[in-house]
Design an enzyme around this catalytic site. Structure first.
Site, PDB file in Angstrom:
ATOM      1  N   CYS A 115       0.860  -1.187   0.000  1.00 30.59           N
ATOM      2  CA  CYS A 115       0.000   0.000   0.000  1.00 30.59           C
ATOM      3  C   CYS A 115       0.896   1.235   0.000  1.00 30.59           C
ATOM      4  O   CYS A 115       1.724   1.395   0.898  1.00 30.59           O
ATOM      5  CB  CYS A 115      -0.884  -0.007   1.248  1.00 30.59           C
ATOM      6  SG  CYS A 115      -1.589   1.621   1.574  1.00 30.59           S
ATOM      7  N   ASN A 149      10.712  -1.131  -8.121  1.00 27.81           N
ATOM      8  CA  ASN A 149      10.629  -1.758  -9.436  1.00 27.81           C
ATOM      9  C   ASN A 149       9.242  -1.515 -10.004  1.00 27.81           C
ATOM     10  O   ASN A 149       8.241  -1.773  -9.319  1.00 27.81           O
ATOM     11  CB  ASN A 149      10.872  -3.268  -9.336  1.00 27.81           C
ATOM     12  CG  ASN A 149      11.103  -3.905 -10.695  1.00 27.81           C
ATOM     13  OD1 ASN A 149      12.079  -3.588 -11.373  1.00 27.81           O
ATOM     14  ND2 ASN A 149      10.193  -4.769 -11.115  1.00 27.81           N
ATOM     15  N   GLU A 150       9.185  -1.012 -11.199  1.00 34.12           N
ATOM     16  CA  GLU A 150       7.910  -0.868 -11.913  1.00 34.12           C
ATOM     17  C   GLU A 150       6.755  -0.461 -10.993  1.00 34.12           C
ATOM     18  O   GLU A 150       5.763  -1.177 -10.850  1.00 34.12           O
ATOM     19  CB  GLU A 150       7.583  -2.172 -12.654  1.00 34.12           C
ATOM     20  CG  GLU A 150       8.593  -2.480 -13.739  1.00 34.12           C
ATOM     21  CD  GLU A 150       8.145  -3.605 -14.677  1.00 34.12           C
ATOM     22  OE1 GLU A 150       7.387  -4.476 -14.253  1.00 34.12           O
ATOM     23  OE2 GLU A 150       8.569  -3.573 -15.847  1.00 34.12           O
ATOM     24  N   CYS A 157      -7.424   1.070   0.297  1.00 37.73           N
ATOM     25  CA  CYS A 157      -7.601   0.789   1.724  1.00 37.73           C
ATOM     26  C   CYS A 157      -8.002   2.065   2.483  1.00 37.73           C
ATOM     27  O   CYS A 157      -8.049   3.155   1.928  1.00 37.73           O
ATOM     28  CB  CYS A 157      -6.311   0.203   2.290  1.00 37.73           C
ATOM     29  SG  CYS A 157      -5.006   1.421   2.526  1.00 37.73           S
ATOM     30  N   GLU A 308      15.214  -2.703 -19.258  1.00 37.68           N
ATOM     31  CA  GLU A 308      14.935  -4.130 -19.432  1.00 37.68           C
ATOM     32  C   GLU A 308      14.376  -4.390 -20.827  1.00 37.68           C
ATOM     33  O   GLU A 308      13.626  -3.576 -21.368  1.00 37.68           O
ATOM     34  CB  GLU A 308      13.872  -4.624 -18.437  1.00 37.68           C
ATOM     35  CG  GLU A 308      14.273  -4.622 -16.987  1.00 37.68           C
ATOM     36  CD  GLU A 308      13.159  -5.181 -16.105  1.00 37.68           C
ATOM     37  OE1 GLU A 308      12.333  -5.983 -16.604  1.00 37.68           O
ATOM     38  OE2 GLU A 308      13.112  -4.814 -14.921  1.00 37.68           O
ATOM     39  N   GLU A 356       8.951 -17.034 -13.414  1.00 39.98           N
ATOM     40  CA  GLU A 356       9.792 -16.573 -14.522  1.00 39.98           C
ATOM     41  C   GLU A 356      10.821 -17.614 -14.943  1.00 39.98           C
ATOM     42  O   GLU A 356      11.813 -17.281 -15.596  1.00 39.98           O
ATOM     43  CB  GLU A 356      10.422 -15.227 -14.173  1.00 39.98           C
ATOM     44  CG  GLU A 356       9.375 -14.123 -14.241  1.00 39.98           C
ATOM     45  CD  GLU A 356       9.871 -12.741 -13.861  1.00 39.98           C
ATOM     46  OE1 GLU A 356      11.030 -12.615 -13.427  1.00 39.98           O
ATOM     47  OE2 GLU A 356       9.077 -11.794 -13.993  1.00 39.98           O
ATOM     48  N   LYS A 357      10.581 -18.878 -14.597  1.00 41.03           N
ATOM     49  CA  LYS A 357      11.592 -19.887 -14.937  1.00 41.03           C
ATOM     50  C   LYS A 357      11.705 -20.106 -16.435  1.00 41.03           C
ATOM     51  O   LYS A 357      12.731 -20.537 -16.932  1.00 41.03           O
ATOM     52  CB  LYS A 357      11.344 -21.196 -14.203  1.00 41.03           C
ATOM     53  CG  LYS A 357      10.104 -21.962 -14.605  1.00 41.03           C
ATOM     54  CD  LYS A 357      10.015 -23.260 -13.794  1.00 41.03           C
ATOM     55  CE  LYS A 357       8.791 -24.067 -14.177  1.00 41.03           C
ATOM     56  NZ  LYS A 357       7.524 -23.364 -13.832  1.00 41.03           N
ATOM     57  N   TYR A 358      10.654 -19.779 -17.182  1.00 36.98           N
ATOM     58  CA  TYR A 358      10.744 -19.897 -18.645  1.00 36.98           C
ATOM     59  C   TYR A 358      10.988 -18.548 -19.323  1.00 36.98           C
ATOM     60  O   TYR A 358      10.930 -18.447 -20.540  1.00 36.98           O
ATOM     61  CB  TYR A 358       9.474 -20.531 -19.215  1.00 36.98           C
ATOM     62  CG  TYR A 358       9.252 -21.951 -18.759  1.00 36.98           C
ATOM     63  CD1 TYR A 358      10.315 -22.846 -18.723  1.00 36.98           C
ATOM     64  CD2 TYR A 358       7.997 -22.388 -18.366  1.00 36.98           C
ATOM     65  CE1 TYR A 358      10.131 -24.154 -18.286  1.00 36.98           C
ATOM     66  CE2 TYR A 358       7.798 -23.692 -17.937  1.00 36.98           C
ATOM     67  CZ  TYR A 358       8.872 -24.569 -17.897  1.00 36.98           C
ATOM     68  OH  TYR A 358       8.689 -25.851 -17.470  1.00 36.98           O
ATOM     69  N   HIS A 359      11.222 -17.517 -18.513  1.00 37.61           N
ATOM     70  CA  HIS A 359      11.518 -16.212 -19.114  1.00 37.61           C
ATOM     71  C   HIS A 359      12.912 -16.247 -19.722  1.00 37.61           C
ATOM     72  O   HIS A 359      13.836 -16.817 -19.146  1.00 37.61           O
ATOM     73  CB  HIS A 359      11.432 -15.118 -18.049  1.00 37.61           C
ATOM     74  CG  HIS A 359      11.401 -13.735 -18.623  1.00 37.61           C
ATOM     75  ND1 HIS A 359      12.500 -13.143 -19.195  1.00 37.61           N
ATOM     76  CD2 HIS A 359      10.392 -12.834 -18.721  1.00 37.61           C
ATOM     77  CE1 HIS A 359      12.170 -11.934 -19.621  1.00 37.61           C
ATOM     78  NE2 HIS A 359      10.893 -11.720 -19.350  1.00 37.61           N
TER      79      HIS A 359
HETATM   80  C1  GLA Z   1       9.395  -6.688 -15.491  1.00 33.19           C
HETATM   81  C2  GLA Z   1      10.119  -6.721 -14.177  1.00 33.19           C
HETATM   82  C3  GLA Z   1      11.122  -7.811 -14.069  1.00 33.19           C
HETATM   83  C4  GLA Z   1      10.650  -9.071 -14.731  1.00 33.19           C
HETATM   84  C5  GLA Z   1      10.295  -8.784 -16.158  1.00 33.19           C
HETATM   85  C6  GLA Z   1       9.870 -10.016 -16.900  1.00 33.19           C
HETATM   86  O1  GLA Z   1       9.858  -5.771 -16.364  1.00 33.19           O
HETATM   87  O2  GLA Z   1      10.704  -5.497 -13.840  1.00 33.19           O
HETATM   88  O3  GLA Z   1      11.362  -8.036 -12.690  1.00 33.19           O
HETATM   89  O4  GLA Z   1       9.549  -9.561 -14.044  1.00 33.19           O
HETATM   90  O5  GLA Z   1       9.221  -7.874 -16.173  1.00 33.19           O
HETATM   91  O6  GLA Z   1       9.472  -9.718 -18.203  1.00 33.19           O
HETATM   92 ZN    ZN Z   2      -3.716   1.609   0.647  1.00 34.76          ZN
END
Ligand code: GLA
Ligand code: ZN
Length: 688
Positions: A115, A149-150, A157, A308, A356-359
């Site tokens: 949150c 991250n992102e 809430c 990325e 993400e094992k197949y990423h």
């Molecule tokens: C995002 C995230 C990463 C990863 C990639 C996979 O961009 O920042 O941690 O999960 O996607 O595509």
């Molecule tokens: Zn919240």
């Protein structure tokens, strides 16, 4: 704005050695050497590792990881580790998890799940950032800080509700002002106490999801508030980093055209922009170009980092197609062509487990270097090494701007009427696509950007108008420029209230039209539009939206061919000052949009010399010494032929090209031509 100082394009990406025993690290660095990987993003999801309990911090493993990377001579983009909060935190402080749009309090799980209003989250994430900076700031290998991250999503809430009320108090001061802005006389909504205000969710103003709201003003403000609440988390971490790291630039990875966060509200708070490029398919070249340009526009045109991209496949989609041979290289160069000063991948080594094992990764589970993907990465690494610093800091000399506005995006898509089928990104993309095909350099900028350097400003679906934008658009036309706008522009003010004047509101003078009525139809229905200017004529289709335009001085360029408004204007051009305002009242198909955009560009002699070579993209960057770099990108599966319009040297192959010489680019081929000075290039513009 400051970018990390580097001698060449940083090459590498996300690396998670904490998932592996140390002997694997030895293999990794051997392979990094082979692929010339010089930059590693470390520690993005390390919160649970670094803080195993509320009062316990443990940097043992990160110390080893950072020491090893430094000893191996890699540059480090060090994350604050707050991309996902630890399980103990959710258990100890249940308030840190989010409440979703339906009102369900989430429990521990996934990531990006805190949150943004939680004081515990804000305190502990900043504390982690503080300790990381204190510990590692002295390490010269660290060239950038990567916060969280992102950032994204939303929370509904009670703390967010309180935060929303505080944000509203600061914005409106009085309930009278708030009631007026939200138009609460409608449906008996007058608020008599701040505590009565609820976040707009499925439990309150919404039905059928986040786009269907009874009160656009409330929903708009909540979107702005959420964007700001997450920004506050970012700023808390940034301030904590700055306590012991004064100079190392700070970023967070954006997601391009990501609706929930208004990146223009964030941009000034980052030292440099960076983003993650995961296009929805493999035929979105123009969309990627648009997004790169949007990200560059956040920085006032300064370069950004491609933080990325996958070297091969993603994992999160239902179907995850493989990047074909050469695509990894081509798309990396596309990013550089549009202003990226770093080429980074997610990820260096594939995770063994979890989602993400197949990423895709530079290094797969078998740890081999004799794979196609590794070879392509290594070849690109070599190429970037050879290029050195030639592109770093170079700017895009665009004379065309596309306006991109999150407020308009939100307002358009949460509107009841005229059509739910009109999607902001698609509208912007169709205009951008036309510019892309014309091989012209474009800046994609927010509505407060300085427009004085542009000859053409394209503002698709500029639904919500705020500040002095109408005057600044008029100024573009007054001095001889062209402004293009479309249906559903100039409709509402910053509170989403209709202007009490003819549509398109404050754009009416510039466009020389008034819109009397509008029609919306199912996607199967098309109304043909005949487009005509002296020397050019084309009949196209229009779909979804049909505004009935009454010229108030504008000349008619396109005419509806069917229905009771057959013969009336669908597209107009108005002489204004020394320039023009173009109004596109109909949802033209791509051929129609392309036709209109081409006429506008022609009037300024801005059609690029490589226009209309199918699948061939061009982009220009100009170095601080005034050196022009022309990027040629062949998106085709086969070779493409064109003719050099200027002499130059291909920095990738060393080939000398004469003006007028035929050039062949192989399938997915790339050239970076350092052009000789002189010539008559219509895209040159001195950078101010
Ligand atoms: C995002 C995230 C990463 C990863 C990639 C996979 O961009 O920042 O941690 O999960 O996607 O595509
Ligand atoms: Zn919240």
């Amino acid at each position: 704005m400051t970018l990390p100082e580097t001698a060449k394009i940083p090459f590498g990406g996300d690396y998670n050695p904490e998932q592996w025993p140390e002997q694997v690290w030895d293999d990794d660095y051997r392979l990094f050497d082979a692929a010339r990987i010089d930059t590693l993003t470390l520690g993005v999801f390390d919160w649970a590792l670094l803080q195993p309990a509320e009062d316990v911090y443990d940097f043992t493993l990160l110390d080893q990881i950072v020491e090893r990377a430094s000893a191996e001579g890699r540059a480090i983009c060090l994350a604050t580790g707050t991309g996902a909060h630890p399980a103990w935190l959710a258990r100890a402080h249940p308030e840190v998890t989010r409440v979703d749009f339906e009102g369900r309090r989430h429990r521990f799980g996934q990531r990006h799940n805190s949150c943004p209003s939680s004081p515990v989250v804000r305190r502990l994430s900043a504390e982690l950032a503080r300790r990381i900076a204190r510990r590692y700031a002295g390490n010269p290998s660290i060239i950038a800080w990567h916060i969280g991250n992102e950032f994204g999503g939303a929370c509904y809430c009670d703390r967010c509700a309180e935060g929303f009320r505080d944000w509203l108090r600061a914005k409106y001061t009085t309930l009278e002002a708030l009631n007026a802005a939200w138009y609460t006389t409608f449906w008996s909504h007058t608020f008599t106490a701040w505590e009565e205000i609820e976040p707009p969710s499925a439990l309150t103003e919404h039905w059928r999801g986040p786009d269907h709201t009874a009160f656009q003003g409330i929903t708009l403000d909540y979107l702005r508030f959420m964007s700001d609440a997450m920004l506050a988390c970012f700023l808390g971490e940034k301030a904590a980093l700055r306590e012991s790291s004064v100079e190392v630039p700070v970023t967070t990875n954006f997601m391009g055209m990501y609706r929930p966060i208004d990146y223009h509200r964030w941009a000034a708070h980052l030292d440099f922009a960076s983003w993650d490029n995961y296009p929805p398919d493999d035929c979105s070249q123009a969309r990627m170009a648009l997004t790169h340009d949007l990200m560059r526009g956040l920085n006032g045109g300064q370069p950004f980092w491609l933080m990325e991209q996958t070297p091969s496949v993603t994992a999160c989609r239902d179907v995850n197609p493989l990047k074909r041979p050469g695509v990894l290289r081509l798309w990396s160069w596309q990013a550089v062509a549009h202003g990226a000063d770093a080429v980074l991948f997610f990820q260096m080594r594939a995770s063994r487990g979890a989602c993400e094992k197949y990423h895709g990764a530079v290094i797969g589970h078998a740890g081999r270097s004799d794979t196609r993907v590794f070879r392509e990465v290594a070849e690109l690494g070599e190429e970037l090494d050879r290029l050195g610093g030639a592109t770093l800091g170079a700017r895009t000399p665009a004379r065309v701007a596309v306006l991109f506005d999150w407020d308009s995006w939100w307002a358009l898509e949460i509107s009841d009427g005229p059509s739910r089928l009109l999607r902001y990104q698609q509208i912007v993309l169709s205009y951008y696509q036309a510019l892309w095909e014309a091989a012209v350099d474009v800046d994609v900028v927010g509505v407060t950007a300085d427009l004085s350097r542009y000859d053409v400003v394209v503002a698709p679906a500029l639904h919500l108008l705020k500040g002095d934008l109408p005057e600044r658009l008029e100024a573009v036309a007054r001095r001889g420029g062209s402004v293009v706008t479309t249906f559903l522009s100039g409709r509402v003010d910053e509170h989403d209230q209709a202007f009490l004047m003819d549509v398109p509101g404050p754009l009416g003078q510039l466009m020389g039209v008034r819109v009397d009525e509008w029609d919306a139809r199912e996607p199967e229905y098309a109304n043909p539009v005949l487009l005509e200017t002296p020397g050019a004529r084309l009949q196209v289709d229009s779909m979804l939206i049909f505004e009935l335009v009454i010229p108030q001085g504008a000349e008619t360029v396109g005419t509806y061919q069917a229905d009771f408004y057959a013969g009336t204007p669908a597209v107009t051009r108005n002489a204004f000052g020394a320039g023009h305002g173009w109004y596109v009242g109909a949802g033209l198909d791509q051929a129609g949009v392309t036709w209109v955009v081409r006429r506008v560009l022609e009037s300024h002699e801005l059609v690029g010399p490589y226009a209309d070579v199918p699948g061939l993209e061009t982009a220009t960057r100009v170095t601080s010494e005034g050196q022009r770099l022309l990027f040629l990108l062949n998106h085709n599966n086969g070779p493409v032929d064109c003719t050099a319009h200027r002499a130059g040297v291909d920095l990738l192959s060393g080939a000398h090209i004469e003006c007028g010489q035929p050039m062949r680019l192989d399938a997915r081929g790339v050239m970076v031509l350092r052009q000789s000075p002189g010539g008559t290039d219509n895209q040159i513009h001195p950078y101010g």
